[in-house]
Design a protein around this motif. Structure first.
Motif, PDB file in Angstrom:
ATOM      1  N   MET A  65      12.491   1.296  -3.341  1.00  0.00           N
ATOM      2  CA  MET A  65      11.846   1.541  -2.065  1.00  0.00           C
ATOM      3  C   MET A  65      10.937   0.348  -1.746  1.00  0.00           C
ATOM      4  N   SER A  66      10.921  -0.054  -0.484  1.00  0.00           N
ATOM      5  CA  SER A  66      10.114  -1.196  -0.085  1.00  0.00           C
ATOM      6  C   SER A  66       8.654  -0.805   0.098  1.00  0.00           C
ATOM      7  N   THR A  67       7.796  -1.794   0.080  1.00  0.00           N
ATOM      8  CA  THR A  67       6.378  -1.557   0.341  1.00  0.00           C
ATOM      9  C   THR A  67       6.197  -0.962   1.733  1.00  0.00           C
ATOM     10  N   LEU A  68       6.991  -1.427   2.676  1.00  0.00           N
ATOM     11  CA  LEU A  68       6.893  -0.921   4.045  1.00  0.00           C
ATOM     12  C   LEU A  68       7.281   0.554   4.106  1.00  0.00           C
ATOM     13  N   THR A  69       8.318   0.934   3.394  1.00  0.00           N
ATOM     14  CA  THR A  69       8.710   2.342   3.338  1.00  0.00           C
ATOM     15  C   THR A  69       7.617   3.171   2.678  1.00  0.00           C
ATOM     16  N   ASP A  70       7.055   2.647   1.594  1.00  0.00           N
ATOM     17  CA  ASP A  70       5.936   3.334   0.934  1.00  0.00           C
ATOM     18  C   ASP A  70       4.765   3.500   1.895  1.00  0.00           C
ATOM     19  N   PHE A  71       4.504   2.467   2.685  1.00  0.00           N
ATOM     20  CA  PHE A  71       3.418   2.522   3.658  1.00  0.00           C
ATOM     21  C   PHE A  71       3.638   3.644   4.663  1.00  0.00           C
ATOM     22  N   PHE A  72       4.861   3.732   5.221  1.00  0.00           N
ATOM     23  CA  PHE A  72       5.149   4.789   6.192  1.00  0.00           C
ATOM     24  C   PHE A  72       4.995   6.172   5.567  1.00  0.00           C
ATOM     25  N   THR A  73       5.406   6.311   4.325  1.00  0.00           N
ATOM     26  CA  THR A  73       5.264   7.589   3.632  1.00  0.00           C
ATOM     27  C   THR A  73       3.790   7.935   3.469  1.00  0.00           C
ATOM     28  N   ALA A  74       2.987   6.963   3.033  1.00  0.00           N
ATOM     29  CA  ALA A  74       1.554   7.185   2.847  1.00  0.00           C
ATOM     30  C   ALA A  74       0.883   7.519   4.179  1.00  0.00           C
ATOM     31  N   ASN A 117       2.165   8.960   6.688  1.00  0.00           N
ATOM     32  CA  ASN A 117       2.569  10.313   7.057  1.00  0.00           C
ATOM     33  C   ASN A 117       1.807  11.379   6.265  1.00  0.00           C
ATOM     34  N   GLN A 118       1.400  11.055   5.052  1.00  0.00           N
ATOM     35  CA  GLN A 118       0.795  12.045   4.168  1.00  0.00           C
ATOM     36  C   GLN A 118      -0.725  12.007   4.125  1.00  0.00           C
ATOM     37  N   ASP A 119      -1.324  10.964   4.649  1.00  0.00           N
ATOM     38  CA  ASP A 119      -2.772  10.772   4.529  1.00  0.00           C
ATOM     39  C   ASP A 119      -3.415  10.743   5.917  1.00  0.00           C
ATOM     40  N   ALA A 120      -4.032  11.860   6.309  1.00  0.00           N
ATOM     41  CA  ALA A 120      -4.609  11.984   7.651  1.00  0.00           C
ATOM     42  C   ALA A 120      -5.705  10.952   7.904  1.00  0.00           C
ATOM     43  N   TYR A 144      -5.646   3.915  10.906  1.00  0.00           N
ATOM     44  CA  TYR A 144      -4.553   3.125  11.460  1.00  0.00           C
ATOM     45  C   TYR A 144      -4.594   3.135  12.986  1.00  0.00           C
ATOM     46  N   LYS A 145      -4.887   4.278  13.560  1.00  0.00           N
ATOM     47  CA  LYS A 145      -4.967   4.371  15.014  1.00  0.00           C
ATOM     48  C   LYS A 145      -6.083   3.489  15.565  1.00  0.00           C
ATOM     49  N   LYS A 146      -7.154   3.327  14.797  1.00  0.00           N
ATOM     50  CA  LYS A 146      -8.293   2.497  15.224  1.00  0.00           C
ATOM     51  C   LYS A 146      -8.018   1.013  15.017  1.00  0.00           C
TER      52      LYS A 146
END
Length: 70
Positions: A1-10, A12-15, A21-23
Motif C-alpha cells: 500500500m502506498s503512503t498516499l493510500t495510507d493517508f486517505f485511510t487515516a 477517513n478514520q481520524d476526525a 486537513y480542512k483548515k
C-alpha cells in the motif's frame, strides 16, 4: 500500500485529522510525510494523477477534499 493510500485511510478514520486537513490540507499532508508530487496531485483534484501515484490497479475511488485557495 502506498503512503498516499495510507493517508486517505487515516484521513477517513481520524476526525481531528480531517478537521485539520480542512483548515490546512498542505500542512497535514506534509506532516503525514507525503511527497511534493503526492501533495500536488491531491490539491489538483485530478483523480488520474492520484490513481497513478497510489498504484491503484483495482480502480478504488477516493473523495478528494481540496481547498483551491491554499
Amino acid at each position: 500500500m502506498s503512503t498516499l493510500t495510507d493517508f486517505f485511510t487515516a484521513l477517513n478514520q481520524d476526525a481531528k485529522m480531517l478537521e485539520n486537513y480542512k483548515k490546512d490540507p498542505r500542512a497535514v499532508m506534509q506532516q503525514y510525510g507525503l511527497s511534493a508530487a503526492e501533495i500536488s496531485a491531491v490539491l489538483s483534484g485530478d483523480a488520474n494523477q492520484v490513481k497513478s501515484l497510489t498504484g491503484d490497479t483495482l480502480m478504488k475511488s477516493y473523495m478528494l477534499i481540496s481547498n483551491p485557495t491554499q
